[in-house]
Design an enzyme around this catalytic site. Structure first.
Site, short mmCIF file in Angstrom:
data_model
loop_
_atom_site.label_atom_id
_atom_site.label_comp_id
_atom_site.label_asym_id
_atom_site.label_seq_id
_atom_site.Cartn_x
_atom_site.Cartn_y
_atom_site.Cartn_z
N LYS A 81 116.41 91.41 9.46
CA LYS A 81 117.57 91.20 10.33
C LYS A 81 117.46 89.81 10.96
CE LYS A 81 119.97 92.87 14.46
NZ LYS A 81 119.81 91.61 15.22
N SER A 132 114.31 91.67 13.76
CA SER A 132 114.93 90.77 14.72
C SER A 132 113.90 89.94 15.49
CB SER A 132 115.81 91.58 15.68
OG SER A 132 116.66 90.76 16.42
N ASP A 155 104.71 80.10 10.38
CA ASP A 155 105.10 78.71 10.10
C ASP A 155 104.17 77.71 10.80
OD1 ASP A 155 107.14 79.58 8.52
OD2 ASP A 155 108.70 79.34 10.04
#
Length: 753
Positions: A494, A469, A480
């Protein structure tokens, strides 16, 4: 079997109060639905069918899913029910939706009462087998220890044979550990008798919780029903604080035992409560009489002890070093706000030799993304926050003159989305961090709007299968942006957003509580357009995988949402690690090829995976003894290396923290009751390594032995962390020798020089 007994233990620890209070039942009293539960179920269904991210109608098809999941929730290992029991209820397989909408929960309760009957029967049979003690350990039988994917047994005789093998396996484990027949009988009989006590304390609220979760989780894995106490526990976990006396408690042989005393808490400051003390009575306030708590459920005892800040609680205690007939002592304490520092962010500094120079790597361990929402809402300037704690630690690490920073998110299951976004903001200038898409396909972007970085140097993030999560949001954003190197194993997967919805708003009376729903309302997406859902975050540099994707992680759920992608957000990368990762990977491979500890751990992981795949153990004593001897030999090889007084030449050295050094100096000066200097236990293990089996369960060992084992486990050599530290030290060396590459990896840091 472990999962069914775990079900009993968990429910005994987390009671649900969806209706009026229910007196404790006797062992043979069938449970019935309580007032308010049918209303709570109906309102829950209306909310879930309308507001969930993936709304699913409550119809016959959903009823079949609830039916299967309910039986699985009660008997995951298929050790209690037989196929005949399942067939007995086949007629209602498509009618559990009607049980909810028609407000008649007699069928779910009837199924649970049958489970209780079977539970008592199977445990009684196990105890009879122990009493007889007749086992042939020369045959070539095997015992399948994970039956989650097995078929239901076809007959009572077949399920009894399963139990015979289970008891035989537990007897053999104790025998191999050196126990004689008499002590084995005593241990196993007490063990099985102990299973009955929490089972008999289950109430109608517990049954309602199991059934409602069978419904909620049939929609999607992260949708749950929470009763008032479960909701409170969730809130405490998020804000890392509660109001009480500062004792960690556990149940042992019907006693409530003090397992830990929190430093600086009312209990700790009083000096009157020790680890091992047994609490046998509680007066909830200074006006109430003492309530005897011997044999009481742990959550009920905890509810009595907790209370408003500055209020008084009185405890009746049997001292740890006294017998059951010893004189009881009485301790009165004033409740205060207790901070759960064990779960807070912590730092450490490691020093690594790199030729003739030393590199320093700062490690920040973050167990969860916590935030005290209520304190923040009230404007408390000192509200508890993961980001604020990490920011403070980064300031300290700068003073420690570290060259690189590692954020350790292993086994961090997530927490606050806000914290994940703000924590990312400490390492990027500003920009989008994560995107959310709701059930109406509307996409929102969560961004860091605070310019500047708390740390602009090189960065690493360590993840494993237990990182989920919010951990995945942070790791994905760092990846990224090209801001740091991700190290470890693929994360949980998740990628969904949950919210809490209080059902009490529908209640007609303040005395009836319907509980809360935690359900999925949106899906996370990385700023590159992909989602962390199902696939998780793939590390740049992979370490040995400890977990099994078939049994742990999002991919292990049969109804997990699929991976998908949307249009990427607009963002400017903060750096680019693509050039340096292959170089780091090459150095990593060369180093671990020579690292004996790393090889030992890899061997253990391979062995565990082999055993998991085989899913059975031999019940032949000769075969098992040979396996045990091999494990002992492996352990001795490892311990001979680990107990060496000097670390290996390439081992990272933990730089002592001045505060901790002072505390250790004070502790070292303390004397034991015999007048001898207290000895610091030596490290006797590697995190993740296999250990010898003593055949016992946690509660069957003494509390002192259990705590010592945990202490040893915490002190164990963390081979994977050491390697991650080495990787970041390598990065520092490469960046210092190649300024062009450094300008691409850390353009912001380069610009600031």
């Amino acid at each position: 079997m472990k999962k069914q007994l775990l079900l009993v233990a968990v429910l005994a620890a987390l009671s649900v109060q969806a209706g009026a209070a229910v007196p404790e039942k006797t062992a043979d009293t069938p449970l019935k639905p309580q007032p308010g539960q049918t209303d709570a179920a109906l309102w829950a269904s209306r909310v879930l069918t309308k507001l969930h991210y993936k709304p699913v109608p409550l119809d016959d098809a959903m009823s079949e899913k609830i039916f299967d999941r309910y039986f699985k929730s009660l008997d995951a290992e298929k050790m209690f029910f037989t196929q005949a029991d399942i067939d007995q209820y086949a007629i209602v397989r498509t009618r559990l939706d009607d049980a909810i909408t028609g407000q008649n929960l007699s069928v779910p309760f009837g199924i649970f009462n049958l489970y209780q009957q079977r539970f008592n029967e199977r445990i009684a049979y196990a105890r009879e087998l122990v009493k007889q003690g007749k086992f042939d350990f020369t045959s070539d039988e095997t015992y399948q220890y994970d039956r989650e994917k097995a078929d239901w047994t076809k007959s009572d005789a077949e399920v009894k044979d399963l139990w015979r093998k289970r008891v035989k396996n537990e007897w053999l484990r104790l025998k191999l550990a050196g126990k004689d027949d008499k002590s084995i009988k005593e241990t196993l009989d007490k063990r099985y008798e102990g299973y009955l006590s929490p089972s008999r304390k289950l109430t109608a609220e517990d049954v309602f919780q199991i059934f409602m979760n069978a419904y909620a989780m049939s929609i999607e894995p992260h949708t749950n029903y929470l009763g008032p106490r479960a909701a409170d526990a969730f809130d405490i976990a998020m804000r890392l604080s509660l109001e009480g006396i500062g004792c960690v408690l556990q149940s042992r042989d019907d006693y409530t035992v003090v397992r830990e005393v929190v430093t600086g808490s009312p209990a700790g400051l009083s000096g009157k409560i020790k680890v091992g003390d047994k609490i046998v009575g509680v007066a909830k306030d200074d006006k109430s009489p003492i309530t005897e708590v011997l044999g009481m459920r742990l959550d009920d005892v905890v509810a009595l002890i907790r209370g408003p800040k500055d209020s008084t609680v009185k405890l009746e205690i049997i001292p740890a070093d006294a017998g059951p007939d010893a004189k009881h002592t009485f301790v009165t304490l004033v409740r205060q706000k207790i901070s759960m520092e064990e779960q807070s962010a912590k730092k450490a500094v490691y020093e690594i030799k790199d030729g003739n120079v030393k590199r320093r790597v700062g490690v920040i361990s973050l167990p969860t993304f916590y935030m005290d929402f209520e304190a923040r809402r009230k404007g408390d300037k000192d509200f508890k926050s993961a980001t604020r704690d990490v920011k403070r630690l980064l300031v300290e690490l700068k003073k420690d003159k570290v060259d690189n920073v590692l954020i350790d998110l292993r086994n961090n299951g997530g927490g606050s989305l806000t914290e994940a976004v703000e924590l990312t903001g400490l390492f990027i200038d500003k920009g989008p961090v994560v995107m959310q898409r709701n059930g109406e396909n509307k996409v929102e972007v969560e961004s860091d709007t605070d310019p500047g970085m708390a740390w602009d140097g090189p960065l690493g993030v360590m993840i494993n299968r237990g990182s989920a999560s919010a951990s995945e949001i942070f790791a994905a954003a760092i990846q990224d942006y090209g801001r740091g190197v991700i190290i470890g194993e693929p994360s949980f997967g998740k990628g969904t957003v949950q919210t809490l919805f209080g059902l009490d708003r529908f209640a007609q009376s303040d005395k009836v509580h319907y509980g809360e729903l935690k359900f999925t309302i949106a899906q996370f997406f990385r700023i590159n357009g992909g989602t962390t859902q199902l696939r998780g975050v793939t590390p740049d540099i992979k370490l040995p995988t400890m977990g099994d994707s078939d049994t742990f992680g999002e991919s292990s759920y049969d109804n997990a949402l699929p991976w998908t992608q949307i249009k990427p957000a607009v963002y400017i990368p903060t750096g680019d690690v693509k050039e340096i990762v292959p170089l780091l990977d090459k150095k990593h491979d060369a180093r671990v090829a020579k690292d004996k500890d790393f090889q030992y751990l890899a061997e253990d992981i391979a062995l565990v995976k082999k055993q998991r795949k085989e899913n059975s153990v031999s019940l032949n004593e000769v075969v098992r003894r040979k396996e045990r001897d091999q494990q002992e030999a492996r352990s001795k090889l490892r311990e001979a290396r680990l107990l060496s007084p000097t670390p290996g030449a390439d081992d990272p050295i933990l730089v002592p923290d001045p505060k901790e050094a002072l505390n250790k100096a004070i502790s070292a000066s303390a004397k034991t009751p015999t007048g001898k200097q207290a000895q610091t236990p030596k490290v006797a293990g590697v995190k993740g390594a296999l250990r010898s089996d003593d055949g016992l369960q946690g509660s069957e060992r003494s509390l002192a032995a259990e705590l010592e084992a945990e202490k040893q486990a915490k002190a164990a050599k963390d081979v994977l962390l050491n390697e991650a530290v080495h990787i970041l030290a390598d990065e520092v060396g490469l960046l210092k020798t190649d300024t062009r590459m450094a300008s691409r990896v850390l353009p912001y840091a380069a610009d600031s020089k």
